[in-house]
Design an enzyme around this catalytic site. Structure first.
Site, PDB file in Angstrom:
ATOM      1  N   PHE A 123      60.311 -15.102  56.375  1.00 38.04           N
ATOM      2  CA  PHE A 123      61.409 -14.512  57.135  1.00 38.04           C
ATOM      3  C   PHE A 123      60.835 -13.669  58.263  1.00 38.04           C
ATOM      4  CE2 PHE A 123      65.080 -12.001  58.208  1.00 38.04           C
ATOM      5  CZ  PHE A 123      66.077 -12.969  58.158  1.00 38.04           C
ATOM      6  N   GLU A 140      68.106 -22.088  71.192  1.00 44.99           N
ATOM      7  CA  GLU A 140      68.197 -21.440  69.876  1.00 44.99           C
ATOM      8  C   GLU A 140      67.010 -20.516  69.645  1.00 44.99           C
ATOM      9  OE1 GLU A 140      70.113 -20.775  67.532  1.00 44.99           O
ATOM     10  OE2 GLU A 140      70.712 -22.458  66.314  1.00 44.99           O
ATOM     11  N   ASP A 141      67.217 -19.474  68.855  1.00 43.66           N
ATOM     12  CA  ASP A 141      66.084 -18.620  68.484  1.00 43.66           C
ATOM     13  C   ASP A 141      65.248 -19.293  67.399  1.00 43.66           C
ATOM     14  OD1 ASP A 141      68.181 -18.476  66.701  1.00 43.66           O
ATOM     15  OD2 ASP A 141      68.190 -16.297  66.506  1.00 43.66           O
ATOM     16  N   ASP A 162      66.380 -23.292  61.070  1.00 43.50           N
ATOM     17  CA  ASP A 162      65.907 -23.123  59.707  1.00 43.50           C
ATOM     18  C   ASP A 162      66.394 -24.330  58.893  1.00 43.50           C
ATOM     19  OD1 ASP A 162      65.162 -22.069  57.303  1.00 43.50           O
ATOM     20  OD2 ASP A 162      66.523 -20.363  57.336  1.00 43.50           O
ATOM     21  N   ARG A 217      65.755  -6.326  66.083  1.00 45.67           N
ATOM     22  CA  ARG A 217      65.898  -7.255  67.215  1.00 45.67           C
ATOM     23  C   ARG A 217      65.085  -6.802  68.431  1.00 45.67           C
ATOM     24  NH1 ARG A 217      70.061 -10.852  66.136  1.00 45.67           N
ATOM     25  NH2 ARG A 217      71.917 -10.018  65.122  1.00 45.67           N
TER      26      ARG A 217
HETATM   27  P1  IMP Z   1      70.002 -22.500  59.874  1.00 50.57           P
HETATM   28  O1  IMP Z   1      71.454 -22.764  60.014  1.00 50.57           O
HETATM   29  O2  IMP Z   1      69.566 -22.420  58.434  1.00 50.57           O
HETATM   30  O3  IMP Z   1      69.115 -23.413  60.687  1.00 50.57           O
HETATM   31  O4  IMP Z   1      69.751 -21.017  60.357  1.00 50.57           O
HETATM   32  C1  IMP Z   1      69.758 -20.635  61.664  1.00 50.57           C
HETATM   33  C2  IMP Z   1      70.082 -19.197  61.842  1.00 50.57           C
HETATM   34  O5  IMP Z   1      69.664 -18.409  60.720  1.00 50.57           O
HETATM   35  C3  IMP Z   1      69.302 -18.695  63.014  1.00 50.57           C
HETATM   36  O6  IMP Z   1      70.028 -18.836  64.209  1.00 50.57           O
HETATM   37  C4  IMP Z   1      69.006 -17.273  62.657  1.00 50.57           C
HETATM   38  O7  IMP Z   1      70.031 -16.445  63.110  1.00 50.57           O
HETATM   39  C5  IMP Z   1      69.007 -17.229  61.126  1.00 50.57           C
HETATM   40  N1  IMP Z   1      67.625 -17.261  60.602  1.00 50.57           N
HETATM   41  C6  IMP Z   1      67.004 -18.259  59.957  1.00 50.57           C
HETATM   42  N2  IMP Z   1      65.747 -17.925  59.622  1.00 50.57           N
HETATM   43  C7  IMP Z   1      65.564 -16.673  60.083  1.00 50.57           C
HETATM   44  C8  IMP Z   1      64.448 -15.778  60.071  1.00 50.57           C
HETATM   45  O8  IMP Z   1      63.336 -16.035  59.575  1.00 50.57           O
HETATM   46  N3  IMP Z   1      64.644 -14.571  60.654  1.00 50.57           N
HETATM   47  C9  IMP Z   1      65.832 -14.208  61.223  1.00 50.57           C
HETATM   48  N4  IMP Z   1      66.890 -15.018  61.275  1.00 50.57           N
HETATM   49  C10 IMP Z   1      66.754 -16.254  60.704  1.00 50.57           C
END
Ligand code: IMP
Length: 479
Positions: free
Chosen positions: A443, A390-391, A394, A456
């Site tokens: 962010f 995963e990148d 969050d 990106r």
């Molecule tokens: P989650 O489902 O809230 O854990 O969010 C995960 C996805 O939200 C990641 O795979 C990212 O694509 C996007 N995301 C969450 N935080 C950021 C951020 O700070 N920058 C860019 N994308 C984010």
């Protein structure tokens, strides 16, 4: 119980009593000791008289980079040894007593056994045994190591004199840089010039380790006495680079140029640069530390992790993954598109056969749709070792959804590796096996991560200017 202690002790005492040089003796003892207790590496260190820091005098199985990490702070690093106790660290990458856990991780070090070296009841140094696999040491191993420590005690007493007298006064041979290093957490040295202090602050800002005037190089001798020395201002162990700063006064530059030239002739293996202020800003940029140009990207508030910092961390993760999956052929699964840069770099550093697959899921919109998979895996993962890459994690909602989907296919194992962990915002707690960096609630963009599809392609990870994010935007569901 190992049956090789006696031959090893016989060998070690013979070396200790040989006509070899001090360092050769210490290195040889380190090697013999490592092999006898079936360790992977060993380090013999001398405590400075004020009992502040440990200087490595002999080592086996450790890389140059590890050895150049600088002297260990004796009070911070395994302090029980100062009380004459044997210390065992089961996981060097997590234990807070380990001063350079990232280095330990990069070296693949798992456990550390520390043995005090006592001279007349007083601790004067220590022996450390490192292992790659978590290793339990037997009482017989410890008793053997205490005997080696006794031999070292006699040697180190001699060694201290050797370091003080022989190296500095008459020897024209190379002095190992670590001998003269200052402790890394020593009070800030008295800088000779304000520009040096400024340079030190700049290095601190970018977390680059530095040592101020760590070593003097003899340049001229008269009748075997050193007549001229040159002491570069800084040594940066990570870059293996000495730095001499200059002001813009031409007379000084000419004189320093002469010295640096002479130094390079005498010590060709030394990497040294003469820098004025503009030069050093550009030097840091070259190594990826200075956000020159990077902060100029419109909308970026500041750089969080430079390209170099990311690469270094990715290599550490790849090493751990390669070790944990040794003998297996994992499937790396990524979720498009944010993971592309991380996946690409990570897999290139894995020393394993792997296969690769991607999924894509729909983005959050306010039109009442539920999340769905827009691109599923190309191949079956049933019975496979799956590493989900995963990148950023969050809230954990994306990961939770994807993990459910993957688990339903009954893989043999399923682990998670994420470059960034925004733990503060977690709603669904999912254990993460490999984490690059834990970040605060900001962010971030770059290195694959986007804001409205942009940014990106930045080579670094930056914090987006908060004004750019509309207040009510659900920014965590963009990619
Ligand atoms: P989650 O489902 O809230 O854990 O969010 C995960 C996805 O939200 C990641 O795979 C990212 O694509 C996007 N995301 C969450 N935080 C950021 C951020 O700070 N920058 C860019 N994308 C984010």
């Amino acid at each position: 119980m190992r049956d090789n202690y006696y031959p090893a002790l016989k060998h070690i005492s013979k070396i200790a009593n040989s006509f070899f040089g001090f360092r050769k003796i210490c290195n040889s003892i380190a090697k013999s000791t490592t092999k006898t207790v079936h360790g992977d590496a060993c380090c013999i260190s001398l405590l400075n008289p004020q009992k502040e820091y440990l200087i490595t005098v002999g080592a086996y199985g450790l890389s140059d980079l590890y050895l150049r990490k600088g002297p260990l702070d004796a009070r911070k690093s395994l302090p029980e040894i100062l009380d004459g106790k044997i210390v065992f660290i089961a996981d060097a990458t997590k234990d807070e007593r380990v001063q350079h856990p990232e280095m330990a991780e990069a070296q693949g070090i798992s456990s550390i056994l520390g043995i005090p070296i006592l001279r007349k009841g007083e601790v004067i140094g220590e022996i450390r045994i490192y292992t790659r696999e978590p290793e339990e040491f037997s009482e017989a191993d410890k008793s053997f190591l205490l005997s080696v420590a006794d031999i070292c005690a006699i040697l180190l007493e001699k060694g201290e004199l050797y370091l003080l007298e022989k190296d500095y006064k008459t020897s024209k041979r190379q002095i190992n840089p670590q001998v003269a290093q200052l402790p890394t957490n020593a009070p800030r040295p008295a800088f000779a010039h304000p520009s040096e202090e400024e340079f030190a602050k700049l290095l601190d800002f970018y977390s680059i380790e530095w040592l101020y005037e760590p070593r003097s190089f003899p340049l001229h001798w008269e009748k075997d006495e050193v007549a001229e020395m040159f002491t570069p201002d800084f040594y940066l162990p990570e870059l293996d680079l000495y730095v001499e700063l200059t002001t813009l006064r031409q007379s000084l530059i000419t004189e320093k140029n002469r010295k640096v030239r002479h130094l390079k002739e005498l010590y060709p293996q030394i990497n040294i640069k003469l820098l004025n202020k503009n030069d050093y800003i550009h030097l840091l940029a070259k190594y990826g530390y200075w956000p020159l140009g990077e902060t100029k990207v419109e909308g970026i508030d500041r750089v969080l992790y430079s390209h170099t910092q990311i690469q270094r961390r990715v290599r550490v993760l790849a090493k751990r993954i390669s070790r944990d999956y040794a003998g297996k052929k994992p499937v790396l699964v990524g979720i498009l598109k944010g993971v592309t840069c991380f996946m690409s770099d990570l897999m290139q550093h894995l020393s394993l056969p792997i296969t690769l697959d991607f999924m894509a899921i729909s983005y959050y919109t306010s039109d009442g749709q539920v999340v769905k998979i827009t691109k599923d895996l190309d191949s079956s993962i049933t019975g496979q070792d799956v590493l989900m890459v995963e990148d950023i994690v969050d809230t954990g909602m994306t990961l939770n959804y994807v993990l459910k989907h993957l688990s339903a296919h009954k893989p043999a194992s399923l682990r998670i590796c994420t470059l960034l962990d925004k733990r503060a915002r977690r709603l669904i707690d999912i254990p993460l096996d490999y984490v690059g960096f834990e970040i605060s609630d900001e962010f971030v963009v770059g290195y694959g991560l986007d804001y409205r599809g942009e940014y990106r392609n930045l080579s670094f990870i930056g914090i987006l200017h908060p004004e750019l994010i509309e207040k009510d935007e659900r920014v965590h569901h963009l990619s």
